[in-house]
Design a protein around this motif. Structure first.
Motif, mmCIF file in Angstrom:
data_model
loop_
_atom_site.group_PDB
_atom_site.id
_atom_site.type_symbol
_atom_site.label_atom_id
_atom_site.label_comp_id
_atom_site.label_asym_id
_atom_site.label_seq_id
_atom_site.Cartn_x
_atom_site.Cartn_y
_atom_site.Cartn_z
ATOM 1 N N ASN A 112 0.822 -1.209 0.000
ATOM 2 C CA ASN A 112 0.000 0.000 0.000
ATOM 3 C C ASN A 112 0.856 1.259 0.000
ATOM 4 N N TRP A 113 1.954 1.246 0.744
ATOM 5 C CA TRP A 113 2.843 2.409 0.744
ATOM 6 C C TRP A 113 3.389 2.667 -0.653
ATOM 7 N N PHE A 114 3.764 1.582 -1.316
ATOM 8 C CA PHE A 114 4.307 1.732 -2.663
ATOM 9 C C PHE A 114 3.243 2.271 -3.616
ATOM 10 N N LEU A 115 2.018 1.777 -3.483
ATOM 11 C CA LEU A 115 0.946 2.244 -4.358
ATOM 12 C C LEU A 115 0.585 3.698 -4.080
ATOM 13 N N VAL A 116 0.693 4.121 -2.837
ATOM 14 C CA VAL A 116 0.436 5.531 -2.514
ATOM 15 C C VAL A 116 1.442 6.427 -3.224
ATOM 16 N N GLU A 117 2.685 5.967 -3.331
ATOM 17 C CA GLU A 117 3.690 6.735 -4.060
ATOM 18 C C GLU A 117 3.338 6.855 -5.543
ATOM 19 N N LEU A 118 2.545 5.902 -6.044
ATOM 20 C CA LEU A 118 2.090 5.965 -7.432
ATOM 21 C C LEU A 118 0.768 6.713 -7.563
ATOM 22 N N ASN A 119 0.372 7.415 -6.481
ATOM 23 C CA ASN A 119 -0.874 8.199 -6.462
ATOM 24 C C ASN A 119 -2.108 7.315 -6.632
ATOM 25 N N ALA A 120 -2.074 6.145 -6.002
ATOM 26 C CA ALA A 120 -3.236 5.256 -6.054
ATOM 27 C C ALA A 120 -4.357 5.831 -5.196
ATOM 28 N N PRO A 121 -5.602 5.802 -5.673
ATOM 29 C CA PRO A 121 -6.722 6.299 -4.863
ATOM 30 C C PRO A 121 -7.014 5.370 -3.695
ATOM 31 N N GLY A 122 -7.683 5.904 -2.691
ATOM 32 C CA GLY A 122 -8.008 5.103 -1.515
ATOM 33 C C GLY A 122 -8.913 3.932 -1.830
ATOM 34 N N SER A 123 -9.784 4.104 -2.816
ATOM 35 C CA SER A 123 -10.679 3.000 -3.182
ATOM 36 C C SER A 123 -9.904 1.791 -3.687
ATOM 37 N N LEU A 124 -8.803 2.035 -4.391
ATOM 38 C CA LEU A 124 -7.996 0.922 -4.898
ATOM 39 C C LEU A 124 -7.350 0.153 -3.753
ATOM 40 N N LEU A 125 -6.898 0.867 -2.728
ATOM 41 C CA LEU A 125 -6.275 0.200 -1.587
ATOM 42 C C LEU A 125 -7.261 -0.715 -0.873
ATOM 43 N N GLY A 126 -8.539 -0.371 -0.923
ATOM 44 C CA GLY A 126 -9.549 -1.239 -0.334
ATOM 45 C C GLY A 126 -9.953 -2.384 -1.247
ATOM 46 N N VAL A 166 6.851 -13.537 -9.424
ATOM 47 C CA VAL A 166 6.126 -12.861 -10.509
ATOM 48 C C VAL A 166 5.430 -11.606 -9.992
ATOM 49 N N SER A 167 4.771 -11.730 -8.841
ATOM 50 C CA SER A 167 4.055 -10.590 -8.271
ATOM 51 C C SER A 167 5.010 -9.451 -7.917
ATOM 52 N N ALA A 168 6.114 -9.775 -7.247
ATOM 53 C CA ALA A 168 7.070 -8.739 -6.854
ATOM 54 C C ALA A 168 7.707 -8.078 -8.071
ATOM 55 N N CYS A 169 8.027 -8.875 -9.079
ATOM 56 C CA CYS A 169 8.592 -8.317 -10.308
ATOM 57 C C CYS A 169 7.577 -7.400 -10.991
ATOM 58 N N GLY A 170 6.312 -7.816 -10.990
ATOM 59 C CA GLY A 170 5.271 -6.984 -11.584
ATOM 60 C C GLY A 170 5.109 -5.657 -10.863
ATOM 61 N N TYR A 171 5.139 -5.694 -9.539
ATOM 62 C CA TYR A 171 5.030 -4.446 -8.777
ATOM 63 C C TYR A 171 6.225 -3.529 -9.030
ATOM 64 N N SER A 172 7.398 -4.107 -9.215
ATOM 65 C CA SER A 172 8.585 -3.279 -9.445
ATOM 66 C C SER A 172 8.523 -2.557 -10.788
ATOM 67 N N LEU A 173 7.745 -3.091 -11.729
ATOM 68 C CA LEU A 173 7.609 -2.469 -13.048
ATOM 69 C C LEU A 173 6.320 -1.671 -13.184
ATOM 70 N N LEU A 174 5.548 -1.591 -12.114
ATOM 71 C CA LEU A 174 4.207 -1.010 -12.180
ATOM 72 C C LEU A 174 4.267 0.511 -12.324
ATOM 73 N N ASN A 175 3.488 1.027 -13.256
ATOM 74 C CA ASN A 175 3.308 2.473 -13.403
ATOM 75 C C ASN A 175 1.852 2.875 -13.195
ATOM 76 N N ASN A 176 0.942 2.028 -13.659
ATOM 77 C CA ASN A 176 -0.481 2.253 -13.447
ATOM 78 C C ASN A 176 -0.917 1.444 -12.227
ATOM 79 N N PRO A 177 -1.262 2.091 -11.110
ATOM 80 C CA PRO A 177 -1.567 1.336 -9.881
ATOM 81 C C PRO A 177 -2.758 0.398 -10.015
ATOM 82 N N TRP A 178 -3.673 0.655 -10.950
ATOM 83 C CA TRP A 178 -4.852 -0.198 -11.093
ATOM 84 C C TRP A 178 -4.495 -1.592 -11.600
ATOM 85 N N LEU A 179 -3.336 -1.725 -12.224
ATOM 86 C CA LEU A 179 -2.910 -3.052 -12.680
ATOM 87 C C LEU A 179 -2.555 -3.971 -11.512
ATOM 88 N N ALA A 180 -2.453 -3.410 -10.315
ATOM 89 C CA ALA A 180 -2.189 -4.239 -9.137
ATOM 90 C C ALA A 180 -3.315 -5.244 -8.905
#
Length: 381
Positions: free
Chosen positions: A213-227, A266-280
């Motif tokens: 969640n901290w990482f996604l917040v740095e990508l400006n993820a909305p609060g709804s996505l974190l839920g 695979v998941s960790a590698c995907g997060y490291s390349l993530l630019n669009n937080p919704w792809l999480a």
């Protein structure tokens, strides 16, 4: 117009540096260092067109500061003590519930994954109800009122307590020569490899739980996505949990451990390349292997390798390694890496660790099955 006709006045500017803040009850106090700058200038404006501004500063006395400091430490110590008590009760209850659930599963020839299915279903339903109650009990413009969620929690605890008291669970008697059996158990290479893999899986799970969640917040993820992320993870796992026993028997617990490590990679590698937080939301599908089916395999595997009378001990130890020791290690190492090198690097390090662990454990399983006649996958017996 001559300069004498102009109105002269003093322009006073104030620079305020905030040194620290404190909070007493509902009031926040700022400790400031004001710097005044006095300039004389001229204005073409009339006096009637000028506005007066007033700055009111509140300063705390030394006695108030000492009082705040003393009570802050008392509050901190009290919170730490309550948190330790809570974690102790929480962790032990979860481990005991796993043991009780597995005992009932064996007694009634059921499926442990179905027990996990209803657990996740309850989380999805009552989490939504709790969120609705919090919003409904909070007046517009005021701080969130979480009292209703706590009351719901207490009611559900009482209901669970009543159900547990009604259930008839067969408790296995303690093993004879418990220490001798335990000593022989931890000398087994299969058990040692199982513990090491479980440690890596636990550290990885707790890292992703604490820092995603901290990482996604740095990508400006909305609060709804974190839920939505934990909800999506649970929804992905529900269909597989209904037939988890079949999956574990078909794949084998050892193979599931390897697949779980690869899923984390695979998941960790995907997060490291993530630019669009919704792809999480798509990356969370890996939780089917790395969490839902994994824990079913862990409990079944622990039950299979446990000597007579040590089933509860082995299952509880597996839970402690994954959820407690792994939590400490994953939080500490992951936090240090994220603080020093950032979230993307931390996820890449986790991916490499999981990939190396999967390869090493895969080689061990291959050698074990090829060179020795004793079955390593106890759950497949």
């Amino acid at each position: 117009m001559n300069l004498e006709d102009k109105q002269k006045f003093v322009n006073l500017s104030v620079s305020i540096n905030f040194n620290s803040t404190s909070r007493i009850k509902n009031e926040t106090f700022y400790y400031i260092l004001p710097l005044a700058h006095r300039n004389t200038t001229s204005s073409w404006c009339n006096e009637s067109q000028q506005d007066d501004y007033t700055i009111v500063c509140t300063f705390l006395s030394d006695e108030m500061c000492e009082w705040e400091k003393e009570h802050r430490w008392k509050l901190l110590v009290t919170n730490i003590m309550l948190f330790v008590v809570y974690l102790t009760a929480y962790t032990n209850c979860y481990r005991i519930l796993d043991v009780a659930a597995m005992s009932l599963v064996k007694e009634h020839n059921s499926d442990f994954g179905r027990e996990r299915f209803f657990s996740l279903l309850g989380i999805l339903i009552f989490s939504s109800i709790a969120g609705y109650l919090v919003d409904a009990c909070t007046a517009p413009g005021e701080e969130k009122n979480y009292a209703s969620a706590l009351y719901l929690h207490l009611v559900l605890l009482l209901v669970s307590l009543i159900i547990i008291c009604i259930l008839k669970i067969k408790i296995e008697p303690p093993a004879k020569n418990m220490w001798r059996k335990t000593f022989h158990l931890i000398q087994n290479a299969d058990v040692i490899s199982f513990i090491l893999v479980l440690f890596v899986l636990g550290a990885t799970w707790n890292f992703t739980k604490n820092f995603t969640n901290w990482f996604l917040v740095e990508l400006n993820a909305p609060g709804s996505l974190l839920g939505l992320i934990p909800a999506a993870s649970s929804l992905y796992g529900l269909p597989f949990l209904l037939a988890s026993n079949w999956w574990v028997k078909k794949i084998g617990s050892s193979n599931l451990f390897i697949l779980a490590l690869l899923a984390y990679a695979v998941s960790a590698c995907g997060y490291s390349l993530l630019n669009n937080p919704w792809l999480a939301l798509l990356l969370e599908i890996t939780a089917v292997l790395s969490y839902h089916l994994l824990w079913v395999a862990v409990v079944i595997h622990s039950h299979g390798i446990a000597p007579e009378g040590l089933t509860a001990t082995v299952i509880s130890t597996a839970g402690a390694i994954h959820y407690s020791i792994g939590k400490f290690t994953g939080s500490l190492i992951g936090g240090l890496i994220m603080d020093a090198y950032g979230g993307r690097t931390a996820f890449r390090v986790i991916a490499i660790i999981c990939l190396v662990a999967a390869v090493m454990y895969g080689l061990y399983v291959y050698i074990r099955r090829s060179c020795f006649t004793t079955k390593q996958d106890f759950s497949a017996k």
